[in-house]
Design a protein around this motif. Structure first.
Motif, PDB file in Angstrom:
ATOM      1  N   LEU A 182      22.163  41.849  86.618  1.00 30.47           N
ATOM      2  CA  LEU A 182      21.364  42.007  85.397  1.00 30.47           C
ATOM      3  C   LEU A 182      20.166  42.896  85.714  1.00 30.47           C
ATOM      4  O   LEU A 182      19.514  42.712  86.745  1.00 30.47           O
ATOM      5  N   LYS A 183      19.861  43.857  84.823  1.00 32.78           N
ATOM      6  CA  LYS A 183      18.785  44.800  85.146  1.00 32.78           C
ATOM      7  C   LYS A 183      17.959  45.144  83.909  1.00 32.78           C
ATOM      8  O   LYS A 183      18.335  44.830  82.768  1.00 32.78           O
ATOM      9  N   LYS A 184      16.860  45.808  84.145  1.00 30.64           N
ATOM     10  CA  LYS A 184      15.967  46.242  83.068  1.00 30.64           C
ATOM     11  C   LYS A 184      16.742  47.049  82.027  1.00 30.64           C
ATOM     12  O   LYS A 184      17.549  47.914  82.359  1.00 30.64           O
ATOM     13  N   GLY A 185      16.483  46.741  80.759  1.00 33.18           N
ATOM     14  CA  GLY A 185      17.170  47.418  79.668  1.00 33.18           C
ATOM     15  C   GLY A 185      18.407  46.685  79.174  1.00 33.18           C
ATOM     16  O   GLY A 185      18.937  47.007  78.102  1.00 33.18           O
ATOM     17  N   LYS A 187      20.809  43.464  77.785  1.00 30.79           N
ATOM     18  CA  LYS A 187      20.704  42.352  76.839  1.00 30.79           C
ATOM     19  C   LYS A 187      21.151  41.062  77.531  1.00 30.79           C
ATOM     20  O   LYS A 187      22.145  41.049  78.258  1.00 30.79           O
ATOM     21  N   LEU A 188      20.383  40.002  77.298  1.00 28.41           N
ATOM     22  CA  LEU A 188      20.655  38.696  77.879  1.00 28.41           C
ATOM     23  C   LEU A 188      20.938  37.704  76.759  1.00 28.41           C
ATOM     24  O   LEU A 188      20.106  37.508  75.869  1.00 28.41           O
ATOM     25  N   GLY A 189      22.094  37.070  76.773  1.00 24.89           N
ATOM     26  CA  GLY A 189      22.390  36.054  75.779  1.00 24.89           C
ATOM     27  C   GLY A 189      21.741  34.730  76.142  1.00 24.89           C
ATOM     28  O   GLY A 189      21.612  34.397  77.330  1.00 24.89           O
ATOM     29  N   HIS A 190      21.294  33.989  75.144  1.00 29.82           N
ATOM     30  CA  HIS A 190      20.764  32.650  75.395  1.00 29.82           C
ATOM     31  C   HIS A 190      21.280  31.700  74.318  1.00 29.82           C
ATOM     32  O   HIS A 190      20.914  31.802  73.150  1.00 29.82           O
ATOM     33  N   LEU A 214      13.995  42.995  79.470  1.00 32.53           N
ATOM     34  CA  LEU A 214      15.280  42.569  78.921  1.00 32.53           C
ATOM     35  C   LEU A 214      15.159  42.323  77.422  1.00 32.53           C
ATOM     36  O   LEU A 214      14.062  42.152  76.898  1.00 32.53           O
ATOM     37  N   THR A 215      16.280  42.261  76.733  1.00 38.52           N
ATOM     38  CA  THR A 215      16.323  41.877  75.323  1.00 38.52           C
ATOM     39  C   THR A 215      17.132  40.595  75.201  1.00 38.52           C
ATOM     40  O   THR A 215      18.271  40.534  75.672  1.00 38.52           O
ATOM     41  N   VAL A 216      16.530  39.561  74.614  1.00 35.92           N
ATOM     42  CA  VAL A 216      17.209  38.275  74.475  1.00 35.92           C
ATOM     43  C   VAL A 216      17.975  38.225  73.152  1.00 35.92           C
ATOM     44  O   VAL A 216      17.407  38.472  72.088  1.00 35.92           O
ATOM     45  N   VAL A 217      19.260  37.906  73.246  1.00 41.89           N
ATOM     46  CA  VAL A 217      20.098  37.706  72.065  1.00 41.89           C
ATOM     47  C   VAL A 217      20.295  36.198  71.912  1.00 41.89           C
ATOM     48  O   VAL A 217      20.978  35.566  72.721  1.00 41.89           O
ATOM     49  N   VAL A 240      25.949  41.681  75.629  1.00 42.28           N
ATOM     50  CA  VAL A 240      25.088  41.062  76.641  1.00 42.28           C
ATOM     51  C   VAL A 240      25.749  41.165  78.007  1.00 42.28           C
ATOM     52  O   VAL A 240      26.970  41.170  78.138  1.00 42.28           O
ATOM     53  N   LYS A 241      24.908  41.226  79.040  1.00 45.30           N
ATOM     54  CA  LYS A 241      25.393  41.383  80.412  1.00 45.30           C
ATOM     55  C   LYS A 241      25.361  40.074  81.196  1.00 45.30           C
ATOM     56  O   LYS A 241      25.886  40.004  82.318  1.00 45.30           O
TER      57      LYS A 241
END
Length: 420
Positions: A182-185, A187-190, A214-217, A240-241
Motif C-alpha cells: 500500500l502506498k501514497k495515492g 485507495k484504502l477500503g474500510h 491515502l484515500t479512505v473508501v 482499493v488496494k
C-alpha cells in the motif's frame, strides 16, 4: 451482539432506564466496621472473606466465542489465585451475566450487579460501557472492558487494556504500507460496524490517510450484515488496494472469502476482535491464511513465551474440549491486572473501590507475559500504543502466528487522545 443495531435507536430508552436505575439503593456488604481483622478498609463488593467481581459478557451474541474464552480464562485466574491463598486473606468470586450483546440487557445487568461487586473484571461491548460511563464514574467501581474504543478513555474507573481501536488501526495500516505494498495515492477500503467500535477504528484510518496520502473508501455495516458481497463489489469497483475491517469474525470471514472467490486479491487486516480460529475450518479458511491479517494488543495465545505455554497447558487441562484463542489472553490479562490492583490496595490497607482505583494508577510496567508492557498511570491514555500483527495459521496453537512483533507506528505516537 445481534442487537447492536438498536444501540442508536435505543438512546431514549437507555436514558430512561439509566435514570430509573440510578434511584436504586446501594448495598454495603463489607464488614460492619468497614475493616478486616488486619486493619484493611473494605466496602462494596466484599462480603465476609470474599471479594466479589462482576463479569458482563456475551455468551450468545456475535462475540459469543470471545465471551466464553474471556470468561473461562478469568475463572481460571480466580481458581488459581484462590488455591494459592487468595488476596489479602480473601477469596475471589466472579458473578457472570450474559447480555448477548443487547444494549438494554447490558445496562440492566450493570444495574443489577454494581451494588454487589467491588468492580468488573470484564465488560464486553464498547457501546454498552459508554452507555453507563457516567454512572461508572459516580459509582467508582473499576471496570476493565474487553472493548477498545477511544471514547472510553479519560476515566480513572474505566481502564482500556492495550491500544485503542484508532491506534490499532493506524498500526495496521502502517503494516500494510511497509510490508504489503500500500502506498501514497492509493485507495484504502474500510468496512466497519456502526457505533463506537467501528467509528473509533475509522478515526484511525482517517488520521493515517491524512498523514500518508491515502484515500479512505468507507463501507459502514450493521452487526446483522453477515454477507459482505455488496461491500466487496463496491470496494473492487472503487479500486482499493487494501482493506481494513472493523467488525466481527463472521463479517471478516465473509469479506475475505467473497474477495477470494471474485479474484479480488488485496490484503485485508482486521482489528483484534475480527477473528476467531474456528473460521479456519470454514470455506473461507484457505483465503484467511493467504490474505488476512489481524492487529492485536498482545502476542497471541500460541506465543513462544513461558507465560503463554503455561496458560495453554492450564487452560487445556481445565477445558480440554474448547478451542484456544486470543480471548483467553485478553481474559487472563484483565483478571491479572485486577488482581495486581487488589494486591497493591491490600498493601495500602484499603480494599474499598477508591483504594483499588488508586492502586491501579500506580501500575506503570505490568506485563502478563505476552510481549507488551502496560502503563495505567494516565486515565486519558490507553495502557499501551503497541500492536502485534498476526496471521491466521491452522498449524499454530490458537490459530494465529506472529508476522510483526509489538510496535507503534509514528502516526500512532502522534495521535492525541482526542483523535487529532
Amino acid at each position: 451482539m445481534n442487537a447492536l443495531t438498536r444501540a442508536t435507536a435505543a438512546t431514549t430508552a437507555l436514558a430512561a432506564l439509566l435514570a430509573l436505575s440510578a434511584c436504586s439503593s446501594k448495598a454495603k456488604d463489607g464488614d460492619d466496621d468497614g475493616r478486616t481483622a488486619g486493619g484493611v478498609k473494605t466496602g462494596e463488593g466484599i462480603s465476609g472473606k470474599t471479594i466479589n467481581l462482576g463479569v458482563l459478557t456475551d455468551m450468545t451474541g456475535v462475540y459469543a466465542t470471545l465471551g466464553k474464552s474471556v470468561t473461562q480464562a478469568q475463572q481460571l485466574y480466580v481458581d488459581k489465585t484462590n488455591k494459592d491463598g487468595g488476596i489479602c486473606g480473601h477469596k475471589l468470586k466472579l458473578t457472570v451475566r450474559d447480555h448477548g450483546y443487547d444494549p438494554q440487557k447490558a445496562v440492566a445487568a450493570y444495574t443489577e450487579l454494581e451494588p454487589k461487586v467491588l468492580g468488573f473484571a470484564q465488560f464486553i461491548g464498547s457501546p454498552f460501557v459508554a452507555a453507563v460511563k457516567q454512572r461508572i464514574d459516580a459509582d467508582k467501581a473499576l471496570v476493565l472492558p474487553q472493548a477498545w474504543s477511544a471514547n472510553l478513555l479519560g476515566s480513572p474507573y474505566v481502564r482500556v487494556i492495550g491500544s485503542t481501536y484508532d491506534l490499532e488501526t493506524i498500526n495496521a495500516i502502517d503494516f500494510l504500507m511497509k510490508e504489503k505494498g500500500l502506498k501514497k495515492g492509493d485507495k484504502l477500503g474500510h468496512v466497519y460496524f456502526e457505533g463506537d467500535y467501528g467509528e473509533s477504528a475509522l478515526k484511525g484510518s482517517q488520521h493515517m490517510a491524512g498523514k500518508a496520502g491515502l484515500t479512505v473508501v468507507e463501507q459502514k455495516i450493521k452487526p446483522t450484515d453477515n454477507d459482505m458481497t455488496a461491500q466487496v463489489s463496491a470496494l473492487k469497483k472503487a479500486g482499493v488496494k487494501a482493506v481494513v475491517i472493523s467488525a466481527g469474525p463472521r463479517q471478516a470471514a465473509s469479506l475475505v472469502g467473497v474477495a477470494a472467490a471474485g479474484r479480488f486479491d488485496v490484503p485485508v487486516i482486521g482489528n483484534n476482535s475480527a477473528f476467531a480460529p474456528q473460521l479456519l475450518a470454514t470455506q473461507s479458511g484457505p483465503a484467511l491464511q493467504k490474505n488476512y491479517y489481524v492487529a492485536s494488543p498482545t502476542l497471541p495465545i500460541g506465543a513462544d513465551t513461558a507465560a503463554a505455554k503455561k496458560l495453554v497447558a492450564d487452560y487445556r487441562k481445565a477445558h480440554p474440549k474448547d478451542s484456544l484463542d486470543n480471548g483467553v489472553v485478553a481474559g487472563w490479562t484483565a483478571a491479572s491486572v485486577f488482581g495486581e490492583a487488589l494486591k497493591k490496595a491490600c498493601e495500602d490497607k484499603d480494599l474499598t473501590r477508591d483504594g483499588v482505583d488508586k492502586a491501579l494508577l500506580t501500575l506503570d510496567d505490568f506485563d502478563s507475559g505476552f510481549g507488551v508492557t502496560q502503563n495505567f498511570t494516565d486515565p486519558k491514555a490507553p495502557s499501551s500504543k503497541e500492536s502485534v500483527i498476526l496471521q491466521p495459521d491452522k498449524k499454530t496453537t490458537g490459530g494465529m502466528k506472529v508476522i510483526r512483533q509489538p510496535g507503534t507506528a509514528e502516526a500512532a505516537e502522534s495521535l492525541s487522545p482526542s483523535g487529532d
